[in-house]
Design a protein around this motif. Sequence first.
Motif, short mmCIF file in Angstrom:
data_model
loop_
_atom_site.label_atom_id
_atom_site.label_comp_id
_atom_site.label_asym_id
_atom_site.label_seq_id
_atom_site.Cartn_x
_atom_site.Cartn_y
_atom_site.Cartn_z
N TYR A 28 0.83 -1.21 0.00
CA TYR A 28 0.00 0.00 0.00
C TYR A 28 0.86 1.25 0.00
CZ TYR A 28 -2.84 -3.76 1.77
OH TYR A 28 -3.44 -4.96 1.94
N ARG A 67 0.18 5.02 -2.13
CA ARG A 67 0.19 6.21 -1.28
C ARG A 67 1.24 7.19 -1.80
NH1 ARG A 67 -3.02 8.75 2.51
NH2 ARG A 67 -1.73 10.05 3.86
N ALA A 119 -0.51 10.44 -2.90
CA ALA A 119 -0.42 11.52 -1.91
C ALA A 119 0.93 12.22 -1.93
CB ALA A 119 -0.70 10.97 -0.51
N GLN A 151 3.60 12.45 2.41
CA GLN A 151 2.44 11.95 3.13
C GLN A 151 2.58 10.50 3.55
OE1 GLN A 151 -0.21 13.99 3.94
NE2 GLN A 151 1.22 15.54 3.18
N CYS A 152 3.80 9.98 3.50
CA CYS A 152 3.98 8.56 3.80
C CYS A 152 4.56 8.33 5.19
CB CYS A 152 4.89 7.92 2.76
SG CYS A 152 4.26 8.10 1.09
N GLU A 194 -4.25 6.24 5.89
CA GLU A 194 -2.99 6.85 5.49
C GLU A 194 -2.04 5.80 4.94
OE1 GLU A 194 -1.48 9.14 8.69
OE2 GLU A 194 -3.13 10.58 8.63
N GLY A 195 -2.57 4.91 4.18
CA GLY A 195 -1.74 3.89 3.55
C GLY A 195 -1.52 2.67 4.40
#
Lengths: 1107, 98
Positions: free
Chosen positions: A949, A953, A957, A961-962, B67-68
């Motif tokens: 995932y 992301r 994003a 944002q990770c 958020e992932g």
Amino acid sequence: MVRLHFPRRFRRNTLTTHHDLSTPIVPSLTEESPIFREQRDQEGDRFGRELYVAIRNQHFMGTCSCPLPSIYTSKTEALLSGTGHIRFFIRDDDPTHLSVIQKATDPNWHCACTECPYWPVYEDLLSRSHLNKNGKRIAEATELELVSQSGINPKSVKRVLPAAFSPALIMDVRETRRDAKQYSHLQTPEREQESPASEPEPPEPPEPEPASSSESPMESSWINPFALATQALNTMATPFTNFRNFISGFFQGETQHEIVETWKVDDANGIVSVKRLKRHCSPSTDADPNELLGFSWVDDATSYIGRDALEHILQVLHHRLDLIHRSKVTYSDSLEDLRRSFDPSLGEDLDLNIAIHRLMTDTPRIGPVLPTDSAEVRETKQRDAQDLYFDGAFTACELIEEMYNEHNLDRYKALFPNPPRTIAYEEYAKPEKHERTLHRKAKIAAEFIAWLLQNHMDGMEGLKEALSKVFVDANAVHKHEIIPSYIKPTANESSPIPGSFPTGPDSAFEEVPINDLNVAYRWEYKFPSTDQPNTEHTPINVNEFRPILEPKGILKKPKEWPTPGSPKCVATPDKTKRLDFIAPVASYAPPKEIPVQVMSLKDAINVQWHHPTEASNSVKDYENDASRNIGQAARNRHRFAKVDKSRSFTVSDPTRWTEKEVERDDAEMGLRVHEAKYGPFLSDLRQEMLENFQASAQEQPKPEPDFRVRRQILQRIRHDRHQKNSQGARGEKNSILDRFFRKADREDTIATEGATSEASQQEPSLLLEQASATSQVQQSAADNDLAIATKKLEDLEVSRQLAHEWGDGIRRDVEERHREAERIRKEAERKRREEKRRQEQESRRRREEAEQASRTGLRAPKHPLIGSLSNDWEKKVSSVLHANPSAELAKTLDGQPLTKRDFVEKLLEPQAWLNDNVIIGSISHIADAINKSAGAEDTKPKCAAFTSYFWPRLENAGPTQCGRLMRKAHVRKENFFDIDTILIPICGGLHWTLAVVRPGKRTVAHLDSMRAGAGDVEVKERLLNWVRVTLEDKWVASEWSTIDYEAPRQTNGYDCGVFTITNALCLALGLNPKKSYTAGQLTLQRRRLAAVLLNGGFTKDFSLEGF
Amino acid sequence: MADNAENGNNSGADAAAPAVEHLNIKVTDNNNEVFFKIKRSTKLEKLMTAFCERQGKTLASVRFLFEGQRVQPTDTPDTLEMQDGDCLEVHQEQVGGC
């Protein structure tokens, strides 16, 4: 050259026949075949024209795109400069005299495509478009016009079959346009109006065309497009107005015909015909759709039918009512009894008695008196019939009085200044309580009058016309339409109503026989029955008793008649009346198959006959198709030819057709007669032609040589040369035997000579004897007068030259050996060079490998990475197949439970696609195992694994944002360079790949199993960007680079997930994937991975130590 | 930096509204947005099954990501440090083969 592609949508088959148009074979055949001659003698003068029409019909009915056969201006021209197997020409300079000759030596059929599937709709349009206003074809005249319009012009001769390309296409197209225009003129009303029933008259000769467009031969490659264009133009020009009429009528309302206008009795045959107005021809204004333009009120409602006639009708009916009222009616079981027992003295009316009896037998709910009926039943039936008659007659009287009442007409006049289309009569003529409504009355009266009209006139024979008018008026009342008697056309009826179609076949009016009139309700028009009509019509005797299941009324099915328990025995009426519809649009059947590929003419030319039988089979196929198509079309026609039941659709022998059939065929442009007459003839002719030319093609000289003949020729030549040589020119260098040998070498197909030539190389002495013997024999045989001395000299010469030859032969042999040795030497040298090159390549490869290894920092494993499972683990893995679907079989490091679904459907099945649970579980186990073996803390891993995932992301994003994911993977700016390997599984577009960052080496890579380890540039760029953002000030752009690793290539469509995991394993261990496993091991690897997941990591049996 | 920014947000929100007992959580796949009001201590399993039932999906074929990060049924908003108005993304199960 631009090639035009026209979709031939209505073709059934893509290709059925091959045409050999390339090799003109000219066998010696007579000009006319017996088939042709016989037919021509049989037909006489009409033959040419009829055949032409038949061919034209074939073309039109099929979707043949080829032009019609050429028509030549004279026989000489047809013979000398024409093309085609059948050639038409104009006899005596008269365009109406068309003759035909068969040029049997010409293998070209008049039609190049041979595909003429039957197209019922087109045929329908065609047959309709040529009707004149009586619904009849002016057969001869039209045909002649058609013939003459299709290109008979002294100056324009069209060629059908391939000729040389010429740029005269534009001319041809222009000519076609002119043709179309001319044709459209034929359809104008004036032309149609001219002579409805007159004798055929020859058409005016076409105008001479300007010389500029003359003599424009058609060119081969443009035939198809050109013909299509011609056909399209013709089609557009001819039935257009007709088609428009038809379509508008079909879509505008209930029916095309609504209002009955005038009445006419044909004196000749006594048929009462009705002139009626086509509904769509009566325009309405926008303001009031109900307004009927072009008509005004009449002064007197009775003026139309005639006051006298109405009075007479009323009088008769009143008399009948009076008789019934006074019970002056006699009943009997049969008409014969009635007639026999009639007694005029009683004051009864025989007609009435008969009428009531017939009404009884005709009415389904009453039925005839059966022999088994009791007296009571008999009486009831008779009384019912009498009541029915009384009711009908009474209602008719009432209605007539009401309709033709001046008072009523005045009232409507006052209400509507102009006649409306529809009037709701009940609103204006409120009935008394006990009375029936006008609507109901009209129905009963119309039923009664119709019964009177169509069955038994009941003593009112002279009043048929008036009664018919009353009937139609009653029908109008019932349908709430304007009563036709109330209105008259304002203008002269011959002048068209504004906005309407012109007179003639497109007239606003049409005449129909009264017998064809149908009465039906609107809903019946809108929803016509889809039942097939009973087409077989057997004559029924009036009093014949036959069971019928359903009553057949002329107006409508009776609604609530008590249904009998079993089929009742009633006498069927002598005439069956039924409601019918002609809906040709509904008869359009789209083709079942639309061809995918159509052979162009060019291809057709290039195709050769493979085998004669193939050709004949193809022709047979074509014929079968054609006959099937025609049968299909005939079946289709059944569907909309309901009215006329006597119609027969089988193509029977035209000579035995009834008059009606002939007439009908006449109305259809003779489509069927020509089909029947000339279809078989044409196919016979064509079959004959093909057979002839195949036969003649077989007779052509074949590659198989005729030994005998050729040997004779050869000997002859040899002999001549021999003589020539021996007689003079002793110093000539070429010896006879040299030639002999060479010739023998060349003609190696000849077995005997070949043998000789072989022998000549092996045994020269023997050959010498043979040769001298041969020459002696030939000599003596052919040349007796040569002197023996000369012969001996010659022999000497021959032997000398032979010896010379022999020397040459030896020399050649030696040279040959030298060449062989040279060749072997070269071969060896070449092999040596190759070996050297291979060695060089090998060493280079090794060097490169070493470089690659140093660059990537990967090495080969010490022992195979993927080993077989132990028996215990095999059992454990297999047991997963029988696990409880909801049971948690294992748990990944993230705490994600793995179930049977994940194991079986997403991993173990050999072609299963891996899902994220398996990928993430496996890769996190790999990282965990590496970290554990390195003794790294959780927060300071040596190998970090992201989930799958992470990548979406990162993509969606952005790298900033990770944070949550990076924290979870324990990847931070601070420890970034302490990590050896960062594994990022990527799932993109149903494909698993692996991104790898090795901070120690400052490399990023992307492993795609489909690309054998090489990766996507974009992915690598994004990775670098992420690293840059993560490292912030620690980022040194020059240090970092992208790299490609080698890995086995995926060649199937399901293993990429396993590749990804295994690649991750290799890279985490620092192994070169390509040297660690092969693609073939991955089915085993699936089981191993399942075992690892069940085991909860790479521990114990699956320890990663030692690689 | 990403970590800092998020940490800052979290700490700020925690400080501002620690007393909020109920959270409004937006669950979205690409087509739908569904808002759930949920207690901080409630397991997200409840939310996930509710969403799946509403959308006619099975729980095994979808992935809830915060958020992932994959959300497990046993997680609660507290364990994930969720705040009012946070968004759960619903993704299809990732599958790949070719």
